[in-house]
Design a protein around this motif. Sequence first.
Motif, PDB file in Angstrom:
ATOM      1  N   SER A   1      33.897  48.041  44.674  1.00 49.92           N
ATOM      2  CA  SER A   1      34.892  47.026  44.321  1.00 49.92           C
ATOM      3  C   SER A   1      34.244  45.766  43.750  1.00 49.92           C
TER       4      SER A   1
ATOM      5  N   LYS B   1      34.870  51.301  37.060  1.00 46.74           N
ATOM      6  CA  LYS B   1      35.346  52.636  36.707  1.00 46.74           C
ATOM      7  C   LYS B   1      34.327  53.697  37.096  1.00 46.74           C
ATOM      8  N   GLU B   2      34.851  54.833  37.537  1.00 50.67           N
ATOM      9  CA  GLU B   2      34.063  55.999  37.945  1.00 50.67           C
ATOM     10  C   GLU B   2      33.203  55.729  39.174  1.00 50.67           C
ATOM     11  N   THR B   3      33.557  54.684  39.947  1.00 45.88           N
ATOM     12  CA  THR B   3      32.877  54.418  41.211  1.00 45.88           C
ATOM     13  C   THR B   3      33.932  54.024  42.243  1.00 45.88           C
ATOM     14  N   ARG B   4      33.477  53.821  43.453  1.00 43.87           N
ATOM     15  CA  ARG B   4      34.306  53.260  44.511  1.00 43.87           C
ATOM     16  C   ARG B   4      33.747  51.896  44.913  1.00 43.87           C
TER      17      ARG B   4
ATOM     18  N   ASN C   1      44.858  55.126  44.527  1.00 43.84           N
ATOM     19  CA  ASN C   1      44.200  56.157  45.336  1.00 43.84           C
ATOM     20  C   ASN C   1      42.731  55.853  45.633  1.00 43.84           C
ATOM     21  N   ILE C   2      42.225  54.746  45.085  1.00 43.16           N
ATOM     22  CA  ILE C   2      40.829  54.353  45.318  1.00 43.16           C
ATOM     23  C   ILE C   2      40.822  52.983  45.976  1.00 43.16           C
ATOM     24  N   LEU C   3      40.300  52.910  47.196  1.00 38.75           N
ATOM     25  CA  LEU C   3      40.197  51.657  47.947  1.00 38.75           C
ATOM     26  C   LEU C   3      41.526  50.894  47.983  1.00 38.75           C
TER      27      LEU C   3
ATOM     28  N   VAL D   1      37.946  48.071  40.983  1.00 38.58           N
ATOM     29  CA  VAL D   1      36.643  48.712  41.131  1.00 38.58           C
ATOM     30  C   VAL D   1      36.019  48.929  39.759  1.00 38.58           C
TER      31      VAL D   1
ATOM     32  N   ASN E   1      43.198  51.681  40.886  1.00 46.09           N
ATOM     33  CA  ASN E   1      43.886  52.950  41.111  1.00 46.09           C
ATOM     34  C   ASN E   1      44.344  52.950  42.559  1.00 46.09           C
TER      35      ASN E   1
END
Length: 81
Positions: free
Chosen positions: A26, A21-24, A12-14, A19, A10
């Motif tokens: 990687s 899913k549902e975490t940050r 918008n994530i890192l 990653v 995504n």
Amino acid sequence: MNWQNYIHSNPNILVGKLVIKETRISIEFLLNLFANGWSEAEILENYPSLTSESIRAVFSFTAECMRDEFLYMAIPLSEAS
């Protein structure tokens, strides 16, 4: 295993890194933990949002990349010994 159930990207994530899913967390980070000697149990203890299945997905994804030749040798054959 269908790693797509556990891994995504995504922007918008890192900055769009892959990653869990549902975490940050990687894929790169997890592979580095294993490369530095962390066990699955240590990772699960320190990152409770992960599961054994999500960790297996990291290896499934990596194996698929290697099989599909997305990853290439980092050391030229002339330097390998």
